[in-house]
Design an enzyme around this catalytic site. Sequence first.
Site, short mmCIF file in Angstrom:
data_model
loop_
_atom_site.label_atom_id
_atom_site.label_comp_id
_atom_site.label_asym_id
_atom_site.label_seq_id
_atom_site.Cartn_x
_atom_site.Cartn_y
_atom_site.Cartn_z
N ARG A 106 0.84 -1.20 0.00
CA ARG A 106 0.00 0.00 0.00
C ARG A 106 0.86 1.24 0.00
O ARG A 106 2.01 1.22 0.41
CB ARG A 106 -0.88 0.01 1.26
CG ARG A 106 -2.17 -0.74 1.12
CD ARG A 106 -2.96 -0.62 2.42
NE ARG A 106 -3.40 0.74 2.65
CZ ARG A 106 -3.25 1.40 3.80
NH1 ARG A 106 -2.65 0.85 4.82
NH2 ARG A 106 -3.71 2.63 3.92
N LYS A 165 2.62 -6.21 12.59
CA LYS A 165 1.91 -6.56 11.34
C LYS A 165 2.23 -7.99 10.90
O LYS A 165 3.39 -8.39 10.85
CB LYS A 165 2.33 -5.57 10.26
CG LYS A 165 1.67 -5.81 8.91
CD LYS A 165 1.74 -4.56 8.06
CE LYS A 165 1.24 -4.82 6.66
NZ LYS A 165 0.91 -3.61 5.92
N ARG A 183 -2.29 5.16 13.70
CA ARG A 183 -1.34 4.87 14.80
C ARG A 183 -2.08 4.90 16.13
O ARG A 183 -2.99 5.70 16.29
CB ARG A 183 -0.24 5.94 14.88
CG ARG A 183 0.49 6.21 13.60
CD ARG A 183 1.69 5.28 13.48
NE ARG A 183 2.08 5.20 12.08
CZ ARG A 183 2.91 6.04 11.50
NH1 ARG A 183 3.45 7.00 12.18
NH2 ARG A 183 3.22 5.91 10.22
#
Length: 283
Positions: free
Chosen positions: A77, A142, A279
Amino acid sequence: MYPTSLLPPLFPTLVPLEPFLDESALQQEFRDLPSVPVLWQVQSIDSTNRCLLEWAPQGLPQHFCLVARQQSAGRGRRGRAWISDAEGSLTFSLWWIFDRSLQELSGLPLAVSLGMVEALHSLGMTSVGVKWPNDLWREGRKVAGVLVETTRLSSGQVGAVIGIGLNVALPSSLQDTCVLSLNDLRDEADQAPARATVLGRLLNTLIPLLESFAQSGFAPFAETWMTHCVHRNQQVTLLHPNHTRSQGECVGLSSLGGLILRDPAGEPHTYHGGELSLRLEAP
Ligand code: BTN
């Protein structure tokens, strides 16, 4: 074997070489699907997303899936590269044709991330959650990302290339080269599930879910998505492409998959867009 005969003769340069995923594990996972997806495995390619977008005008079968053992130019992305490992990653793209507008497809990456979480939970990896808009996180790091790229077809429909990158068992050398803090699917005993099982279970879950998304859009999934959201009811900061920030409590999703943040005065604000980055707010 997979019905590769269904494919039009558009792969002159692509030789599937030896499949790298265990076929019986895949077939086992596909047994409940009404039709087995057409799946091609390649040893190495630049990007499965780029390839499907290039081949799309020549006509790809619905639900065609291209899985690569290695990508030399994986796309992430926001123009980032997607780094993966030939032995420890799962990188694939799924082709889907929709009779929906581009705006209605804005929730597609979220629907996909929800399907992935449900698939991984069904394999026992219940600590995986979703992070808006389309990441999977495990213990604050992640573990997977989704990149949906679309193309308008001559039929007027929209073709979507649903690209998925999943860290199954990443070598530490690769983790060290990434700016992002990464996680993978290994358990406490350092054991990871077989990639064929993971891919099979993902497709097994995603195909019915996407059929439903194609019919009814994202709205029916919004509530369930929030139950898996790693930032649910937490104070977060949203970074905009122009470097401005929005802050608030992460309270929900709109029917199109926009993120709803509640400001300190209790007012909800909805944010859309694949270029935003979320965040956790520093305490
Ligand atoms: C992200 O940045 O989080 C999305 C990453 C998506 C990576 C996958 S790997 C398979 C497919 N092919 C690509 O080039 N990218 C996607």
